[in-house]
Scaffold this active site. Sequence first.
Site, mmCIF file in Angstrom:
data_model
loop_
_atom_site.group_PDB
_atom_site.id
_atom_site.type_symbol
_atom_site.label_atom_id
_atom_site.label_comp_id
_atom_site.label_asym_id
_atom_site.label_seq_id
_atom_site.Cartn_x
_atom_site.Cartn_y
_atom_site.Cartn_z
ATOM 1 N N GLU A 115 22.924 46.669 -17.243
ATOM 2 C CA GLU A 115 22.307 47.161 -16.005
ATOM 3 C C GLU A 115 23.284 48.008 -15.188
ATOM 4 O O GLU A 115 22.900 49.000 -14.573
ATOM 5 C CB GLU A 115 21.778 45.974 -15.195
ATOM 6 C CG GLU A 115 20.603 45.306 -15.922
ATOM 7 C CD GLU A 115 20.153 44.039 -15.250
ATOM 8 O OE1 GLU A 115 20.901 43.032 -15.337
ATOM 9 O OE2 GLU A 115 19.085 44.023 -14.621
ATOM 10 N N GLU A 135 18.343 38.012 -21.361
ATOM 11 C CA GLU A 135 17.765 37.168 -20.304
ATOM 12 C C GLU A 135 16.598 36.304 -20.769
ATOM 13 O O GLU A 135 16.497 35.133 -20.387
ATOM 14 C CB GLU A 135 17.324 38.042 -19.115
ATOM 15 C CG GLU A 135 18.485 38.498 -18.231
ATOM 16 C CD GLU A 135 19.168 39.759 -18.729
ATOM 17 O OE1 GLU A 135 18.897 40.184 -19.863
ATOM 18 O OE2 GLU A 135 19.989 40.309 -17.977
HETATM 19 N N1 COA Z 1 29.385 33.739 -19.121
HETATM 20 C C1 COA Z 1 30.525 33.027 -19.087
HETATM 21 N N2 COA Z 1 31.432 33.035 -20.096
HETATM 22 C C2 COA Z 1 31.133 33.794 -21.162
HETATM 23 C C3 COA Z 1 29.951 34.552 -21.266
HETATM 24 C C4 COA Z 1 29.053 34.504 -20.178
HETATM 25 N N3 COA Z 1 27.942 35.235 -20.166
HETATM 26 N N4 COA Z 1 29.953 35.212 -22.445
HETATM 27 C C5 COA Z 1 31.087 34.882 -23.064
HETATM 28 N N5 COA Z 1 31.808 34.028 -22.289
HETATM 29 C C6 COA Z 1 33.112 33.431 -22.608
HETATM 30 C C7 COA Z 1 33.004 32.397 -23.707
HETATM 31 O O1 COA Z 1 32.625 31.140 -23.165
HETATM 32 C C8 COA Z 1 34.420 32.384 -24.269
HETATM 33 O O2 COA Z 1 35.235 31.657 -23.373
HETATM 34 P P1 COA Z 1 36.228 30.506 -23.977
HETATM 35 O O3 COA Z 1 37.185 31.281 -24.860
HETATM 36 O O4 COA Z 1 36.870 29.919 -22.765
HETATM 37 O O5 COA Z 1 35.342 29.585 -24.745
HETATM 38 C C9 COA Z 1 34.835 33.850 -24.130
HETATM 39 O O6 COA Z 1 33.955 34.439 -23.151
HETATM 40 C C10 COA Z 1 34.693 34.635 -25.419
HETATM 41 O O7 COA Z 1 33.353 34.512 -25.878
HETATM 42 P P2 COA Z 1 32.933 34.032 -27.339
HETATM 43 O O8 COA Z 1 31.527 33.520 -27.286
HETATM 44 O O9 COA Z 1 33.996 33.131 -27.895
HETATM 45 O O10 COA Z 1 33.002 35.421 -28.120
HETATM 46 P P3 COA Z 1 32.194 35.796 -29.436
HETATM 47 O O11 COA Z 1 32.778 37.092 -29.900
HETATM 48 O O12 COA Z 1 32.130 34.669 -30.375
HETATM 49 O O13 COA Z 1 30.677 36.061 -28.932
HETATM 50 C C11 COA Z 1 28.975 36.983 -27.465
HETATM 51 C C12 COA Z 1 30.402 37.130 -28.030
HETATM 52 C C13 COA Z 1 28.785 38.073 -26.409
HETATM 53 C C14 COA Z 1 27.941 37.156 -28.599
HETATM 54 C C15 COA Z 1 28.804 35.576 -26.859
HETATM 55 O O14 COA Z 1 29.926 35.325 -26.028
HETATM 56 C C16 COA Z 1 27.560 35.435 -26.027
HETATM 57 O O15 COA Z 1 26.452 35.348 -26.571
HETATM 58 N N6 COA Z 1 27.707 35.385 -24.676
HETATM 59 C C17 COA Z 1 26.605 35.176 -23.785
HETATM 60 C C18 COA Z 1 25.903 36.467 -23.468
HETATM 61 C C19 COA Z 1 24.856 36.221 -22.423
HETATM 62 O O16 COA Z 1 23.908 35.492 -22.643
HETATM 63 N N7 COA Z 1 25.033 36.810 -21.222
HETATM 64 C C20 COA Z 1 24.207 36.550 -20.088
HETATM 65 C C21 COA Z 1 23.211 37.604 -19.926
HETATM 66 S S1 COA Z 1 22.208 37.285 -18.528
#
Ligand code: COA
Length: 243
Positions: A115, A135
């Site tokens: 966004e 979302e």
């Molecule tokens: N909020 C808070 N922390 C987040 C986050 C989020 N939206 N997305 C990632 N992080 C954090 C993870 O908890 C991790 O922290 P840690 O090392 O302390 O455990 C760090 O960022 C790295 O993320 P990780 O998931 O280990 O990386 P990845 O490469 O395996 O996966 C994504 C990357 C983007 C696929 C995955 O992190 C994800 O699906 N995140 C959520 C995305 C989301 O739903 N966003 C909200 C949209 S409204």
Amino acid sequence: MNGFETVIYERNGNIAHVTLNRPRVLNVYSVQMRDDLYEILSAIKADDEIRAVIFKGAGEKAFCAGADLSEFLTAPSVVKARKIRVLRDLWGLFRSMPQPLIAALHGYVLGSGMEIALFCDIRIAAENTIFGLPEMGLGIIPGAGGTQTLPRVIGLARALDMLLTNRRMNAQEALESGLVSRVVPGDRLLETADEIARKIASFKAAAVRNGKQAVLQGLDMPLQQGLDLEKRLAMKTRTSGHQ
Ligand code: COA
């Protein structure tokens, strides 16, 4: 202007650089980031010397992976949250920025990251960029304009497909759908953003600002009204000084 917790602000001549800076958590958007961005954008908006703004994300993995889920639904109360949104309408501020905003995107560009990019005027992406609106899977809808800005940029069918099915797009698909206008190798991303910003900064400031306003404001108007707006802004540009 510096010392922000979640964002790095730098100025290189008349170009501003805004870096989302929480790389350990993929630069996710938090309440603190909202406050930092609000302060930085307000200052940029008021600074006529700044001709273009580049947004980017720190670290290798993401521009921004969306809202900080650790803050999910932690607002003290609905009333308080609403009050803050009115006082610090970051998305309204993005939309009202007179300078061209350039998003230099890489890695994950999810949720509010997407966004923020959609509020920018020019989006360029590194080859490894992944776009998505997660979302629906969280039982919410985008809250930073995505339901409105995305269909205006990529059209209804593709926007609904992304939003309703949680479909992700890679950089090439983003280019084909018009979500970004250029895809470059990762090691050329910042250089390309800088070239674009410098090109814009070399033009007459009034022409750039009025051109941007004509396009963005005109999009929300019936054609005749948009043409009248263009006429007024063209005149304003002609009668403004050289810079
Ligand atoms: N909020 C808070 N922390 C987040 C986050 C989020 N939206 N997305 C990632 N992080 C954090 C993870 O908890 C991790 O922290 P840690 O090392 O302390 O455990 C760090 O960022 C790295 O993320 P990780 O998931 O280990 O990386 P990845 O490469 O395996 O996966 C994504 C990357 C983007 C696929 C995955 O992190 C994800 O699906 N995140 C959520 C995305 C989301 O739903 N966003 C909200 C949209 S409204």
